[in-house]
Scaffold this motif. Structure first.
Motif, mmCIF file in Angstrom:
data_model
loop_
_atom_site.group_PDB
_atom_site.id
_atom_site.type_symbol
_atom_site.label_atom_id
_atom_site.label_comp_id
_atom_site.label_asym_id
_atom_site.label_seq_id
_atom_site.Cartn_x
_atom_site.Cartn_y
_atom_site.Cartn_z
ATOM 1 N N THR A 62 -35.706 12.520 -22.901
ATOM 2 C CA THR A 62 -34.405 13.179 -22.724
ATOM 3 C C THR A 62 -33.252 12.207 -22.526
ATOM 4 O O THR A 62 -32.145 12.624 -22.182
ATOM 5 C CB THR A 62 -34.448 14.140 -21.517
ATOM 6 O OG1 THR A 62 -34.574 13.383 -20.304
ATOM 7 C CG2 THR A 62 -35.604 15.124 -21.635
ATOM 8 N N ASP A 63 -33.478 10.926 -22.726
ATOM 9 C CA ASP A 63 -32.406 9.978 -22.444
ATOM 10 C C ASP A 63 -31.327 9.924 -23.520
ATOM 11 O O ASP A 63 -30.396 9.123 -23.422
ATOM 12 C CB ASP A 63 -32.953 8.572 -22.149
ATOM 13 C CG ASP A 63 -33.987 8.096 -23.142
ATOM 14 O OD1 ASP A 63 -34.238 8.819 -24.129
ATOM 15 O OD2 ASP A 63 -34.548 7.001 -22.937
ATOM 16 N N ILE A 64 -31.399 10.794 -24.528
ATOM 17 C CA ILE A 64 -30.258 10.928 -25.446
ATOM 18 C C ILE A 64 -29.167 11.809 -24.847
ATOM 19 O O ILE A 64 -28.057 11.883 -25.387
ATOM 20 C CB ILE A 64 -30.681 11.511 -26.810
ATOM 21 C CG1 ILE A 64 -31.177 12.949 -26.697
ATOM 22 C CG2 ILE A 64 -31.713 10.632 -27.477
ATOM 23 C CD1 ILE A 64 -31.406 13.639 -28.029
ATOM 24 N N LEU A 65 -29.448 12.465 -23.714
ATOM 25 C CA LEU A 65 -28.506 13.431 -23.156
ATOM 26 C C LEU A 65 -27.277 12.760 -22.555
ATOM 27 O O LEU A 65 -27.325 11.629 -22.072
ATOM 28 C CB LEU A 65 -29.198 14.290 -22.095
ATOM 29 C CG LEU A 65 -30.363 15.147 -22.594
ATOM 30 C CD1 LEU A 65 -31.002 15.905 -21.429
ATOM 31 C CD2 LEU A 65 -29.906 16.127 -23.675
ATOM 32 N N THR A 66 -26.207 13.491 -22.541
ATOM 33 C CA THR A 66 -24.905 12.945 -22.180
ATOM 34 C C THR A 66 -24.854 12.325 -20.795
ATOM 35 O O THR A 66 -24.135 11.367 -20.570
ATOM 36 C CB THR A 66 -23.825 14.037 -22.317
ATOM 37 O OG1 THR A 66 -22.548 13.478 -22.021
ATOM 38 C CG2 THR A 66 -24.083 15.215 -21.395
ATOM 39 N N HIS A 67 -25.610 12.853 -19.826
ATOM 40 C CA HIS A 67 -25.527 12.351 -18.453
ATOM 41 C C HIS A 67 -26.448 11.163 -18.183
ATOM 42 O O HIS A 67 -26.369 10.580 -17.103
ATOM 43 C CB HIS A 67 -25.875 13.467 -17.467
ATOM 44 C CG HIS A 67 -24.944 14.627 -17.501
ATOM 45 N ND1 HIS A 67 -23.579 14.494 -17.493
ATOM 46 C CD2 HIS A 67 -25.181 15.964 -17.536
ATOM 47 C CE1 HIS A 67 -23.011 15.688 -17.516
ATOM 48 N NE2 HIS A 67 -23.957 16.599 -17.552
ATOM 49 N N ASP A 68 -27.336 10.801 -19.112
ATOM 50 C CA ASP A 68 -28.368 9.827 -18.790
ATOM 51 C C ASP A 68 -27.778 8.438 -18.535
ATOM 52 O O ASP A 68 -26.983 7.939 -19.341
ATOM 53 C CB ASP A 68 -29.396 9.752 -19.915
ATOM 54 C CG ASP A 68 -30.669 9.087 -19.450
ATOM 55 O OD1 ASP A 68 -31.607 9.815 -19.068
ATOM 56 O OD2 ASP A 68 -30.724 7.839 -19.430
ATOM 57 N N PRO A 69 -28.182 7.785 -17.436
ATOM 58 C CA PRO A 69 -27.584 6.481 -17.094
ATOM 59 C C PRO A 69 -28.066 5.315 -17.940
ATOM 60 O O PRO A 69 -27.426 4.251 -17.925
ATOM 61 C CB PRO A 69 -27.988 6.292 -15.623
ATOM 62 C CG PRO A 69 -29.247 7.078 -15.476
ATOM 63 C CD PRO A 69 -29.074 8.278 -16.367
ATOM 64 N N LEU A 70 -29.176 5.450 -18.674
ATOM 65 C CA LEU A 70 -29.686 4.336 -19.473
ATOM 66 C C LEU A 70 -29.480 4.540 -20.970
ATOM 67 O O LEU A 70 -30.091 3.843 -21.779
ATOM 68 C CB LEU A 70 -31.177 4.123 -19.186
ATOM 69 C CG LEU A 70 -31.551 3.674 -17.775
ATOM 70 C CD1 LEU A 70 -33.003 3.230 -17.731
ATOM 71 C CD2 LEU A 70 -30.645 2.574 -17.257
ATOM 72 N N SER A 71 -28.633 5.470 -21.336
ATOM 73 C CA SER A 71 -28.384 5.735 -22.750
ATOM 74 C C SER A 71 -26.895 5.671 -23.050
ATOM 75 O O SER A 71 -26.065 5.912 -22.176
ATOM 76 C CB SER A 71 -28.924 7.121 -23.126
ATOM 77 O OG SER A 71 -28.504 7.500 -24.417
ATOM 78 N N LYS A 72 -26.584 5.369 -24.295
ATOM 79 C CA LYS A 72 -25.194 5.367 -24.734
ATOM 80 C C LYS A 72 -24.930 6.491 -25.736
ATOM 81 O O LYS A 72 -23.966 6.453 -26.489
ATOM 82 C CB LYS A 72 -24.829 4.007 -25.326
ATOM 83 C CG LYS A 72 -24.909 2.871 -24.310
ATOM 84 C CD LYS A 72 -24.415 1.568 -24.888
ATOM 85 C CE LYS A 72 -24.555 0.428 -23.884
ATOM 86 N NZ LYS A 72 -23.782 0.649 -22.655
ATOM 87 N N PHE A 73 -25.818 7.499 -25.747
ATOM 88 C CA PHE A 73 -25.591 8.685 -26.564
ATOM 89 C C PHE A 73 -24.907 9.766 -25.725
ATOM 90 O O PHE A 73 -24.963 9.736 -24.490
ATOM 91 C CB PHE A 73 -26.912 9.227 -27.106
ATOM 92 C CG PHE A 73 -27.497 8.433 -28.253
ATOM 93 C CD1 PHE A 73 -26.890 7.270 -28.722
ATOM 94 C CD2 PHE A 73 -28.668 8.846 -28.862
ATOM 95 C CE1 PHE A 73 -27.434 6.547 -29.774
ATOM 96 C CE2 PHE A 73 -29.223 8.138 -29.915
ATOM 97 C CZ PHE A 73 -28.604 6.977 -30.365
#
Length: 400
Positions: free
Chosen positions: A264-275
């Protein structure tokens, strides 16, 4: 009280699916400052149960992988070092350097070997349930970076590779689709020479994201499809990328079974993603995979915002079982999310009241950038599996 004692089903499923979990996931793991030291499987299960959206018959307690199963992929010396560290309560310097165990990325913690072994056995168990005719969801799985001889990228054991190997041992042709924000490099490497397995990964370009090598637009080894994307991917861009690729994968490869890594790290709130993708578009992609796969195993994966992850996997479970969940979270579900030890900003706080992140809430759900369109079209035009069935990207956009 065991996990199934909590179930209070309120809505009945219309599809046959199985959730594989374990009480062990309620115990602390990793270290207090590690990105994975958050509630994940347990919080998702609690949220699902707060909806009354699971029955005891839909829940299966996972099992640990056997050493024999682990050595289908991992080197015996690595497994021995891993078990030795748990027995001793520490990792030696020699093992840390050789196997990348016990460092900041892959830290030592209680149940150091047993917890990853349980997640891995659960994914193999999920593959066995698929062979028995059911759809399975093993959210503790999806640890796609681990190498045969080393822990890598928070991943100690490569459960997706081992689950696929279980399916391959039964003679099935496997499509592995990885929608985690990070390149599924460990799984790709495991099957690059297997013509009966195709790995496909839509991910952050490794020029700026872990693992910082491979997975590029010009890096398409045999048996693999990679679509690296630039930072800031919005819903319109992700929708284009996913739908352009998915149908070509099915048509070009014609698998017997699909394994979906649903990090789920593509989600807008994720701290380790830039998606910047909403869970609505995540579910749109997952729904196509669920509806169109001949057989299906769903694994977890990355995801470092516990509230966003729990809401997203709850929606995935609803779609796997054919349930329709209210947009407004039940009071018990909201209370669960508010009780998580996670600092909430104003935007996050609203997400403890509802299941969906709406497209209109995202500030950059704008047009598709030419760079993204060009990357998608270039992949479709150039990849030997996809090119014969290419459809112009603009035609796909016109149908949406």
């Amino acid at each position: 009280m065991n996990e199934t004692d909590k179930f209070a089903p309120r809505s009945l499923p219309t599809r046959d699916a199985l959730f594989i979990g374990a009480a062990r996931y309620r115990r602390p793991s990793y270290t207090s400052n590690h990105p994975l030291a958050i509630p994940r499987v347990s919080l998702a299960l609690d949220l699902i149960n707060a909806y009354g959206a699971i029955t005891p018959a839909e829940y299966l307690t996972g099992r640990k992988a056997s050493n024999k199963e682990l050595t289908w992929f991992h080197e015996p010396a690595y497994i021995q070092a891993f078990q030795r560290a748990q027995f001793r309560g520490k990792v030696t310097q020699a093992d840390r350097e050789r196997f990348q165990l016990g460092n900041l990325e892959n830290p030592y913690f209680p149940d150091f070997f047993d917890t990853p072994s349980l997640a891995t056995g659960s994914s193999i168990q999920g593959a066995e349930q698929v062979l028995a005719g059911r759809t399975a969801f093993s959210p503790a799985g999806g640890m796609h970076h681990a190498a045969p001889h080393q822990a890598r990228g928070f991943c100690y054991l490569n459960d997706p590779a081992l689950a696929i190997m279980r399916l391959r041992r039964a003679g099935l042709r496997v499509l592995y689709l990885d929608i985690d924000a990070h390149h599924g490099d460990g799984v790709e490497a495991a099957f690059v020479d297997d013509p009966e397995t195709l790995t496909a990964s839509i991910h952050m370009d490794t020029s700026y994201a872990y693992p910082f090598q491979g997975g590029g637009i010009d890096d398409q080894p045999g048996g693999a499809v990679n679509l690296p994307l630039p930072p800031g991917i919005n819903d319109a861009e992700y929708r284009l990328a996913f739908h352009s690729l998915w149908s070509r994968l099915l048509e070009g490869f014609r698998p017997d079974v699909v394994v979906l890594q649903a990090g789920t790290d593509i989600l807008t709130h994720d701290p380790l993603s830039k998606f910047r993708v909403s869970n609505g578009v995540f579910w749109e992609a997952a729904t196509r995979v669920i509806d169109e796969s001949p057989r299906l195993l769903v694994l977890g994966g990355g995801g470092y915002h516990p509230i966003a992850l729990a809401r997203c996997w709850t929606g995935v479970w609803a779609r796997l079982t054919g349930r329709a969940l209210d947009e407004r979270l039940p009071d018990a579900a909201s209370a669960l999310l508010r009780a998580v030890n996670w600092e909430l900003d104003d935007e996050d706080a609203e997400e403890t009241e509802r299941l969906y992140t709406h497209l209109s809430d995202l500030p950059n759900d704008g047009p598709v950038r030419e760079e993204v369109r060009a990357r998608v079209q270039r992949l479709l035009d150039s990849h030997p599996l996809l090119a014969p069935r290419v459809m112009a990207v603009r035609q796909i956009e016109s149908k949406d």
